[in-house]
Design a protein around this motif. Structure first.
Motif, PDB file in Angstrom:
ATOM      1  N   ALA A   1      -4.435   3.030  11.220  1.00 18.72           N
ATOM      2  CA  ALA A   1      -4.910   1.725  10.741  1.00 18.72           C
ATOM      3  C   ALA A   1      -3.680   0.923  10.334  1.00 18.72           C
ATOM      4  O   ALA A   1      -3.156   1.086   9.235  1.00 18.72           O
ATOM      5  N   THR A   2      -3.201   0.092  11.261  1.00 14.74           N
ATOM      6  CA  THR A   2      -1.970  -0.635  10.977  1.00 14.74           C
ATOM      7  C   THR A   2      -2.122  -1.588   9.798  1.00 14.74           C
ATOM      8  O   THR A   2      -1.147  -1.900   9.118  1.00 14.74           O
ATOM      9  N   ALA A   3      -3.355  -2.043   9.549  1.00 16.23           N
ATOM     10  CA  ALA A   3      -3.565  -2.927   8.397  1.00 16.23           C
ATOM     11  C   ALA A   3      -3.243  -2.202   7.096  1.00 16.23           C
ATOM     12  O   ALA A   3      -2.710  -2.796   6.154  1.00 16.23           O
ATOM     13  N   TYR A   4      -3.576  -0.904   7.012  1.00 16.84           N
ATOM     14  CA  TYR A   4      -3.229  -0.133   5.824  1.00 16.84           C
ATOM     15  C   TYR A   4      -1.716  -0.043   5.662  1.00 16.84           C
ATOM     16  O   TYR A   4      -1.184  -0.175   4.557  1.00 16.84           O
ATOM     17  N   ALA A   5      -1.020   0.218   6.781  1.00 18.64           N
ATOM     18  CA  ALA A   5       0.441   0.298   6.723  1.00 18.64           C
ATOM     19  C   ALA A   5       1.025  -1.027   6.272  1.00 18.64           C
ATOM     20  O   ALA A   5       1.928  -1.071   5.426  1.00 18.64           O
ATOM     21  N   ASP A   6       0.521  -2.132   6.827  1.00 20.11           N
ATOM     22  CA  ASP A   6       1.002  -3.453   6.423  1.00 20.11           C
ATOM     23  C   ASP A   6       0.785  -3.683   4.933  1.00 20.11           C
ATOM     24  O   ASP A   6       1.645  -4.224   4.239  1.00 20.11           O
ATOM     25  N   THR A   7      -0.395  -3.272   4.444  1.00 21.21           N
ATOM     26  CA  THR A   7      -0.738  -3.517   3.050  1.00 21.21           C
ATOM     27  C   THR A   7       0.191  -2.769   2.100  1.00 21.21           C
ATOM     28  O   THR A   7       0.688  -3.343   1.129  1.00 21.21           O
ATOM     29  N   ILE A   8       0.418  -1.499   2.375  1.00 22.12           N
ATOM     30  CA  ILE A   8       1.272  -0.725   1.468  1.00 22.12           C
ATOM     31  C   ILE A   8       2.721  -1.177   1.554  1.00 22.12           C
ATOM     32  O   ILE A   8       3.436  -1.225   0.555  1.00 22.12           O
ATOM     33  N   LEU A   9       3.178  -1.584   2.742  1.00 20.34           N
ATOM     34  CA  LEU A   9       4.542  -2.076   2.881  1.00 20.34           C
ATOM     35  C   LEU A   9       4.711  -3.422   2.188  1.00 20.34           C
ATOM     36  O   LEU A   9       5.765  -3.703   1.613  1.00 20.34           O
ATOM     37  N   ALA A  10       3.674  -4.244   2.244  1.00 18.47           N
ATOM     38  CA  ALA A  10       3.750  -5.555   1.605  1.00 18.47           C
ATOM     39  C   ALA A  10       3.823  -5.451   0.090  1.00 18.47           C
ATOM     40  O   ALA A  10       4.209  -6.404  -0.586  1.00 18.47           O
ATOM     41  N   ALA A  11       3.476  -4.287  -0.439  1.00 22.54           N
ATOM     42  CA  ALA A  11       3.449  -4.109  -1.897  1.00 22.54           C
ATOM     43  C   ALA A  11       4.793  -3.646  -2.443  1.00 22.54           C
ATOM     44  O   ALA A  11       4.908  -3.368  -3.629  1.00 22.54           O
ATOM     45  N   THR A  12       5.798  -3.542  -1.581  1.00 21.71           N
ATOM     46  CA  THR A  12       7.073  -3.010  -2.055  1.00 21.71           C
ATOM     47  C   THR A  12       8.246  -3.761  -1.467  1.00 21.71           C
ATOM     48  O   THR A  12       8.183  -4.264  -0.353  1.00 21.71           O
ATOM     49  N   GLU A  13       9.308  -3.846  -2.219  1.00 22.38           N
ATOM     50  CA  GLU A  13      10.560  -4.408  -1.720  1.00 22.38           C
ATOM     51  C   GLU A  13      11.650  -3.343  -1.729  1.00 22.38           C
ATOM     52  O   GLU A  13      12.814  -3.641  -1.510  1.00 22.38           O
ATOM     53  N   SER A  14      11.265  -2.121  -1.984  1.00 25.58           N
ATOM     54  CA  SER A  14      12.254  -1.043  -2.044  1.00 25.58           C
ATOM     55  C   SER A  14      11.726   0.154  -1.277  1.00 25.58           C
ATOM     56  O   SER A  14      10.668   0.103  -0.658  1.00 25.58           O
ATOM     57  N   GLY A  15      12.482   1.238  -1.307  1.00 23.25           N
ATOM     58  CA  GLY A  15      12.081   2.439  -0.590  1.00 23.25           C
ATOM     59  C   GLY A  15      11.133   3.295  -1.406  1.00 23.25           C
ATOM     60  O   GLY A  15      10.438   2.836  -2.296  1.00 23.25           O
ATOM     61  N   GLY A  16      11.108   4.589  -1.062  1.00 24.25           N
ATOM     62  CA  GLY A  16      10.208   5.487  -1.746  1.00 24.25           C
ATOM     63  C   GLY A  16       8.769   5.245  -1.386  1.00 24.25           C
ATOM     64  O   GLY A  16       7.876   5.352  -2.231  1.00 24.25           O
ATOM     65  N   ILE A  17       8.520   4.921  -0.112  1.00 23.11           N
ATOM     66  CA  ILE A  17       7.160   4.619   0.329  1.00 23.11           C
ATOM     67  C   ILE A  17       6.921   5.271   1.686  1.00 23.11           C
ATOM     68  O   ILE A  17       7.836   5.367   2.508  1.00 23.11           O
ATOM     69  N   GLY A  18       5.695   5.732   1.917  1.00 27.65           N
ATOM     70  CA  GLY A  18       5.399   6.356   3.193  1.00 27.65           C
ATOM     71  C   GLY A  18       3.946   6.197   3.580  1.00 27.65           C
ATOM     72  O   GLY A  18       3.070   6.056   2.714  1.00 27.65           O
ATOM     73  N   TYR A  19       3.685   6.199   4.873  1.00 32.45           N
ATOM     74  CA  TYR A  19       2.328   6.109   5.415  1.00 32.45           C
ATOM     75  C   TYR A  19       2.251   7.115   6.546  1.00 32.45           C
ATOM     76  O   TYR A  19       2.943   6.978   7.563  1.00 32.45           O
ATOM     77  N   LEU A  20       1.425   8.141   6.382  1.00 34.11           N
ATOM     78  CA  LEU A  20       1.423   9.265   7.307  1.00 34.11           C
ATOM     79  C   LEU A  20      -0.006   9.606   7.708  1.00 34.11           C
ATOM     80  O   LEU A  20      -0.917   9.563   6.883  1.00 34.11           O
ATOM     81  N   LEU A  21      -0.193   9.945   8.972  1.00 38.00           N
ATOM     82  CA  LEU A  21      -1.502  10.402   9.426  1.00 38.00           C
ATOM     83  C   LEU A  21      -1.727  11.842   8.986  1.00 38.00           C
ATOM     84  O   LEU A  21      -0.787  12.647   8.958  1.00 38.00           O
ATOM     85  N   LYS A  22      -2.977  12.174   8.687  1.00 35.60           N
ATOM     86  CA  LYS A  22      -3.283  13.523   8.225  1.00 35.60           C
ATOM     87  C   LYS A  22      -2.990  14.580   9.295  1.00 35.60           C
ATOM     88  O   LYS A  22      -2.727  15.738   8.960  1.00 35.60           O
ATOM     89  N   ASP A  23      -3.055  14.190  10.555  1.00 33.38           N
ATOM     90  CA  ASP A  23      -2.724  15.134  11.622  1.00 33.38           C
ATOM     91  C   ASP A  23      -1.312  15.673  11.460  1.00 33.38           C
ATOM     92  O   ASP A  23      -1.007  16.778  11.904  1.00 33.38           O
ATOM     93  N   ARG A  24      -0.451  14.893  10.829  1.00 31.78           N
ATOM     94  CA  ARG A  24       0.942  15.309  10.662  1.00 31.78           C
ATOM     95  C   ARG A  24       1.058  16.502   9.720  1.00 31.78           C
ATOM     96  O   ARG A  24       2.049  17.226   9.752  1.00 31.78           O
TER      97      ARG A  24
END
Length: 224
Positions: free
Chosen positions: A92-115
């Motif tokens: 769900a790229t919208a989820y990735a966009d949303t979490i990335l938009a909430a940060t200006e720094s690192g320490g963030i990740g978006y991973l599929l459960k299959d991983r």
């Protein structure tokens, strides 16, 4: 990168997956200091345990839509330096966009459960995020690339490929192995990316890497 001893707050409504992640983290020397079945207790658990990283599912009770995502965003708002890894069942790229938009720094990740089934990849992602990196699932990166025209039209195809691998959390050495080129060549590509994205030198290249990845995935400067 941190390799042992992370203190993790974990939230997932699926009991079997939740317990499996606890065991998996312990296998690699990390400790789940709080384990939750919903997103409601994330803020309190974070205040109580001051974890090194939070791992949370996107969809949790009561509506099973995006409670975990919004909890992660709230955590980053209240604790800007808190590393957070978000897990999702679907691309769900919208989820990735949303979490990335909430940060200006690192320490963030978006991973599929299959991983999670690729044990080392999952643990590496947790450790990279805890160390301040930005990790986006390779499958999500591919969907982002296919969905929109590159916001970085000045980059060559090879530079875009290198930046995509950076978005997956790969180090220079890992990119070198993936592309079967020298580390010097990879370094030249990365320096060119920084220049073309107007990212001036900072105290550490890690900071510029994060900014480059965020600019890329968030689609800043997309040409109309």
């Amino acid at each position: 990168m941190v390799s042992v001893g992370l203190r993790v707050v974990l939230a997932d409504d699926a009991v079997l997956l939740r317990e499996g992640l606890v065991a998996l983290l312990a296998r690699f020397g990390h400790e789940a200091v709080a384990v939750l079945g919903d997103a409601d207790g994330l803020a309190a658990a974070t205040r109580e345990h001051a974890p090194d990283v939070v791992v949370t599912d996107v969809r949790m009770p009561p509506t099973y839509t995006d409670e975990g995502l919004h909890a992660a965003i709230a955590l980053r708002r209240d604790h800007p330096r808190l590393p957070v890894l978000v897990l999702s069942q679907y691309v769900a790229t919208a989820y990735a966009d949303t979490i990335l938009a909430a940060t200006e720094s690192g320490g963030i990740g978006y991973l599929l459960k299959d991983r999670v089934l690729e044990v080392r990849d999952f643990v590496d992602a947790v450790e990279r995020v805890a160390a301040g990196g930005c990790v986006i699932d390779p499958e999500v990166v591919r969907h982002l690339l296919a969905r929109r025209r590159s916001p970085l039209g000045r980059l060559t195809p090879r530079e875009r490929e290198v930046l995509g691998l950076m978005a997956e959390g790969l180090s220079n050495a890992a990119i070198t192995r993936r592309l079967t080129v020298s580390e010097k060549v990879v370094g030249k590509h990365i320096n060119a990316i920084f220049t073309k994205l107007d990212l001036p030198p900072s105290n550490t290249d890690d900071h510029r890497r994060v900014r480059a990845v965020l600019a890329y995935l968030r689609g800043r400067g997309v040409e109309s």
